[in-house]
Design a protein around this motif. Structure first.
Motif, short mmCIF file in Angstrom:
data_model
loop_
_atom_site.label_atom_id
_atom_site.label_comp_id
_atom_site.label_asym_id
_atom_site.label_seq_id
_atom_site.Cartn_x
_atom_site.Cartn_y
_atom_site.Cartn_z
N ALA A 80 0.85 -1.20 0.00
CA ALA A 80 0.00 0.00 0.00
C ALA A 80 0.88 1.25 0.00
O ALA A 80 1.81 1.37 0.80
CB ALA A 80 -0.90 0.01 1.23
N THR A 81 0.60 2.15 -0.95
CA THR A 81 1.34 3.41 -1.03
C THR A 81 0.46 4.54 -0.56
O THR A 81 -0.70 4.63 -0.95
CB THR A 81 1.77 3.70 -2.49
N ARG A 82 1.06 5.43 0.26
CA ARG A 82 0.29 6.57 0.75
C ARG A 82 0.21 7.64 -0.34
O ARG A 82 1.20 7.95 -1.00
CB ARG A 82 1.01 7.14 1.97
N GLY A 83 -0.98 8.17 -0.53
CA GLY A 83 -1.17 9.26 -1.48
C GLY A 83 -2.11 10.29 -0.90
O GLY A 83 -2.33 10.33 0.32
N VAL A 84 -2.67 11.10 -1.76
CA VAL A 84 -3.54 12.18 -1.32
C VAL A 84 -4.88 12.06 -2.04
O VAL A 84 -4.91 11.88 -3.26
CB VAL A 84 -2.92 13.55 -1.65
N SER A 85 -5.96 12.16 -1.29
CA SER A 85 -7.28 12.31 -1.89
C SER A 85 -7.80 13.68 -1.52
O SER A 85 -7.31 14.29 -0.56
CB SER A 85 -8.21 11.19 -1.43
N GLN A 86 -8.73 14.17 -2.31
CA GLN A 86 -9.20 15.54 -2.08
C GLN A 86 -10.69 15.50 -1.79
O GLN A 86 -11.49 15.09 -2.64
CB GLN A 86 -8.92 16.41 -3.32
N ALA A 87 -11.05 15.91 -0.57
CA ALA A 87 -12.47 15.96 -0.18
C ALA A 87 -13.01 17.34 -0.55
O ALA A 87 -12.41 18.36 -0.23
CB ALA A 87 -12.60 15.71 1.31
N ARG A 113 -8.26 19.83 -12.81
CA ARG A 113 -7.06 20.44 -12.23
C ARG A 113 -6.36 19.46 -11.27
O ARG A 113 -5.15 19.28 -11.29
CB ARG A 113 -7.46 21.72 -11.48
N LEU A 114 -7.17 18.81 -10.40
CA LEU A 114 -6.60 17.88 -9.42
C LEU A 114 -5.94 16.70 -10.13
O LEU A 114 -4.88 16.22 -9.72
CB LEU A 114 -7.68 17.38 -8.46
#
Ligand code: COA
Length: 318
Positions: A80-87, A113-114
């Motif tokens: 599992a790789t840590r990433g970013v999600s956008q709420a 854009r994201l």
């Protein structure tokens, strides 16, 4: 028309217009103060942004906010790789400008854009209060949304738990909680947990309403964290990490007692696959279709499971 990030002055202006949707029972000025304080919170400083959809003369047509949320995606190697999600939150078009597709264009442009912004982005997510149709147009898909409710009960003792928790205990609880081993996980940080308590602190100060005596409890290796939603008379469970049904019952009984003493009507637990087996066996727990806060997601990269296979905990709500 174009997308832009709001300046501080533009954010203050949006606070004044969005008060119509989210301000009650605060005054316009109190709502602005709430927003200023939330934007200054460490979790928001890490990555909260206010987006504007503007016409060519610079008039704001629609706005929304995005919040940095931690997520973990399992790769083909099983790691599992840590990433970013956008709420995404606070999608808003002023009444006079509605029905011209401005919110839809804003949602399309923000997602585009994201998508191009970072290879670490996993997904965009939101909690819709207007049903799924508007956001489906921009590529979002909904997940099932059920709640479990328990009435607040007087006379319940908290003796079955080892300790009631205060704000300072939250980072330790989050650090101890085992991350579920699933292909894709949205996993709130301690700072994100504290953001919910910051909301509680703000409302309690502005409305002169005492906070509940505790924000969680532990028993053995199990723990729960919760926050007050005074406006709805609810104590909402943010995290339930129970090792057995006995632990879940003890933690939720403590929550019911704390809710009662805080003058709240009920305890609400969002249904999640990991906690369902425990919560469904708690005596008196009632399953209801959620009103609002419909979880939806739009992947920002390939390889993510569909929304209905992703767990959306209450702690992810913005
Ligand atoms: C929801 C909102 C952002 C839509 O803005 P908009 O610029 O008019 O949106 P669009 O023109 O792109 O799309 C309008 C669609 O949204 C739908 N919609 C708007 N409000 C809705 C509601 N409360 N419930 C269900 N659908 C709604 C409209 O029916 C319309 O659908 P149609 O085109 O099939 O008739 C705007 O009504 C608003 O600011 N509402 C108050 C704040 C809010 O509820 N925000 C959403 C939080 S999840």
């Amino acid at each position: 028309m174009h997308l832009a990030l709001a300046t501080d002055a533009q954010k203050a202006e949006r606070d004044r217009v969005t008060h119509a949707a989210w301000g009650s029972p605060l005054s316009v000025e109190q709502f602005h103060q709430r927003e200023l304080r939330l934007r200054a919170h460490p979790w928001c400083r890490e990555g909260m942004r206010t987006w504007l959809w503007l016409d060519d003369a610079g008039q704001v047509l629609a706005s929304c906010e995005t919040f940095h949320t931690d997520s973990y995606l399992r790769g083909p190697d099983g790691v599992a790789t840590r990433g970013v999600s956008q709420a995404i939150a606070s999608v808003f078009t002023e009444s006079a400008l509605r029905g011209h597709g401005h919110a839809t264009r804003l949602m399309d442009e923000v997602a585009a854009r994201l998508e191009h912004e970072s290879p670490n982005h996993h997904t965009a997510l939101l909690f819709s209060d207007v049903g799924p149709a508007l956001y489906r147009r921009s590529g979002y898909h909904e997940a099932p949304a059920w709640d479990w409710q328990l009435s607040a009960v007087g006379g319940l003792s908290t003796h079955a738990v080892d300790a009631l928790l205060c704000d300072g205990d939250v980072p330790g609880v989050v650090a101890r909680t085992q991350r579920p081993d699933v292909p894709f996980l949205l996993w709130p940080s301690a700072a994100q947990m504290d953001w919910h308590l910051e909301r509680e602190r703000i409302y309690s100060e502005l409305l002169h309403r005492p906070r509940p005596e505790a924000c969680g409890a532990t028993v053995g290796n199990s723990s729960a964290l919760w926050a007050m939603m005074a406006r709805y008379g609810e104590l909402v469970v943010l995290l339930l990490d129970a090792e057995s049904v006995e632990d879940a019952v003890a933690l939720l009984e403590a929550a019911r007692g704390v809710a009662h003493r805080a003058g709240l009507a009920r305890v609400v637990i969002w249904e999640e696959p990991a906690t369902l087996p425990w919560v469904a066996r708690v005596p008196g727990a009632l399953r209801v279709a959620r009103d609002g806060s419909l979880p939806m997601m739009r992947p920002l990269r390939p390889g993510l499971p569909p929304a209905e296979r992703v767990a959306f905990s209450r702690a992810l709500w913005v």
